[in-house]
Design a protein around this motif. Structure first.
Motif, short mmCIF file in Angstrom:
data_model
loop_
_atom_site.label_atom_id
_atom_site.label_comp_id
_atom_site.label_asym_id
_atom_site.label_seq_id
_atom_site.Cartn_x
_atom_site.Cartn_y
_atom_site.Cartn_z
N ILE A 90 41.16 -33.88 12.89
CA ILE A 90 42.06 -34.31 11.82
C ILE A 90 41.38 -34.01 10.49
N PHE A 91 42.09 -33.32 9.60
CA PHE A 91 41.51 -33.00 8.30
C PHE A 91 42.62 -32.78 7.29
N ASP A 92 42.27 -32.80 6.01
CA ASP A 92 43.27 -32.58 4.97
C ASP A 92 42.82 -31.56 3.93
N GLU A 93 41.71 -30.88 4.22
CA GLU A 93 41.20 -29.88 3.26
C GLU A 93 40.32 -28.87 4.00
N ILE A 94 40.38 -27.63 3.58
CA ILE A 94 39.44 -26.60 4.02
C ILE A 94 38.72 -26.07 2.79
N ARG A 95 37.40 -25.98 2.87
CA ARG A 95 36.61 -25.40 1.78
C ARG A 95 35.93 -24.14 2.27
N ILE A 96 36.00 -23.10 1.46
CA ILE A 96 35.35 -21.83 1.78
C ILE A 96 34.21 -21.66 0.78
N SER A 97 33.00 -21.53 1.28
CA SER A 97 31.82 -21.46 0.41
C SER A 97 30.83 -20.43 0.94
N ASN A 98 29.70 -20.27 0.23
CA ASN A 98 28.66 -19.31 0.64
C ASN A 98 29.26 -17.93 0.90
N ILE A 99 30.12 -17.51 -0.01
CA ILE A 99 30.85 -16.27 0.18
C ILE A 99 29.98 -15.09 -0.22
N THR A 100 29.65 -14.26 0.72
CA THR A 100 28.84 -13.08 0.43
C THR A 100 29.71 -12.02 -0.23
N GLY A 101 29.34 -11.61 -1.40
CA GLY A 101 30.11 -10.60 -2.09
C GLY A 101 31.28 -11.15 -2.89
N SER A 102 31.55 -12.44 -2.77
CA SER A 102 32.53 -13.19 -3.56
C SER A 102 33.99 -12.88 -3.25
N ALA A 103 34.36 -11.65 -3.02
CA ALA A 103 35.78 -11.29 -2.95
C ALA A 103 36.35 -11.45 -1.54
N PHE A 104 37.60 -11.96 -1.49
CA PHE A 104 38.34 -11.99 -0.23
C PHE A 104 39.82 -12.04 -0.54
N ILE A 105 40.63 -11.78 0.49
CA ILE A 105 42.07 -11.91 0.41
C ILE A 105 42.54 -12.80 1.56
N MET A 106 43.69 -13.46 1.38
CA MET A 106 44.19 -14.38 2.40
C MET A 106 45.71 -14.32 2.43
N ASP A 107 46.28 -14.37 3.62
CA ASP A 107 47.73 -14.36 3.76
C ASP A 107 48.14 -15.19 4.98
N THR A 108 49.40 -15.59 5.02
CA THR A 108 50.05 -16.27 6.15
C THR A 108 49.24 -17.49 6.59
N LEU A 109 49.27 -18.51 5.75
CA LEU A 109 48.63 -19.78 6.06
C LEU A 109 49.52 -20.60 6.98
N ARG A 110 48.95 -21.07 8.09
CA ARG A 110 49.71 -21.87 9.05
C ARG A 110 48.98 -23.19 9.29
N PHE A 111 49.76 -24.28 9.45
CA PHE A 111 49.14 -25.57 9.72
C PHE A 111 50.13 -26.48 10.42
N SER A 112 49.58 -27.44 11.18
CA SER A 112 50.43 -28.37 11.94
C SER A 112 50.09 -29.80 11.54
N PRO A 113 51.11 -30.66 11.35
CA PRO A 113 50.86 -32.06 10.99
C PRO A 113 50.02 -32.74 12.05
N ALA A 114 49.16 -33.66 11.60
CA ALA A 114 48.31 -34.38 12.55
C ALA A 114 49.16 -35.23 13.47
N SER A 115 48.83 -35.22 14.74
CA SER A 115 49.56 -36.02 15.71
C SER A 115 49.29 -37.50 15.46
#
Length: 227
Positions: A175-200
């Motif tokens: 169970i969580f309510d946040e994702i953190r992305i850190s320690n990024i090598t090279g700094s750059a990234f792209i992201m698409d199609t975020l999916r998530f399901s409500p906590a049971s």
């Protein structure tokens, strides 16, 4: 008579307080026993009842900072520094990459980079992930799941097929309510199609079982004290 009522109140209050302590401890123990996160590398487990954000739901100009524009879909975004999440143009330059189409989010279209990127869900989830492409293969970044600002799980992500093959990355089984992305090598990234399901929600029988377990612990403790 007043003294007797006060004594009875204090006795009942202490008994309830002790019961609450045992019940809380029982719930925490049950949560700890089941909180074994699984790094998620596939979106196959998501279904019609789950949420999906493609970043085409709201029109954001290419290079525009993305914060709460998608809050109606149950998610918002932030960083810890001067950089931001940015909307790509529509379609973005990398929309030809696998699982990228139309508009997506990146870290470079509108300015500088941040060191930590946050995905904030409006309510708790038990699985969430998205398609990512980092500009390095190994190590790419650290993914961490948080609940109420407390870290629940974390893992280092490496993409052996960098840099034109995207991969679905996220968490499940916690169970969580946040994702953190850190320690990024090279700094750059792209992201698409975020999916998530409500906590049971814990079922009523499950809650009753936990309550009886807590009461059993309280009774055992009292017997120990009296003996």
């Amino acid at each position: 008579m007043l003294a007797g009522n006060v004594s009875l109140f204090l006795y009942v209050h202490l008994e309830v307080s002790e019961m609450n302590k045992f019940f809380a401890a029982t719930v925490m123990l049950a949560g700890a026993m089941t909180a074994h996160a699984t790094p998620l590398f596939s979106d196959a487990g998501f279904g019609p009842g789950d949420s999906m954000v493609t970043f085409n739901e709201v029109s954001v100009a290419g290079g525009g900072s993305v914060t709460n524009q998608f809050s109606a879909s149950g998610v918002s975004f932030s960083t810890n520094g001067p950089g931001s999440w940015y909307a790509s143009s529509d379609p973005g330059a990398y929309s030809g990459n696998p699982n990228f189409a139309g508009r997506y989010l990146d870290t470079f279209s509108g300015g500088g980079n941040a060191s930590i990127y946050n995905i904030l869900f409006s309510s708790s989830v038990d699985a969430a992930g998205a398609y990512w492409e980092f500009n390095v293969s190994s190590p790419a970044a650290t993914f961490s799941a948080y609940l109420n600002s407390v870290m629940v799980e974390s893992f280092d992500y490496n993409n052996p097929n960098c840099c034109s093959s995207t991969e679905f990355v996220g968490f499940s089984s916690i169970i969580f309510d946040e994702i953190r992305i850190s320690n990024i090598t090279g700094s750059a990234f792209i992201m698409d199609t975020l999916r998530f399901s409500p906590a049971s929600v814990v079922s009523e029988p499950g809650l009753l079982a936990l309550l009886w377990l807590g009461l059993g612990g309280l009774a055992f403790s009292q017997r120990k004290t009296k003996s």
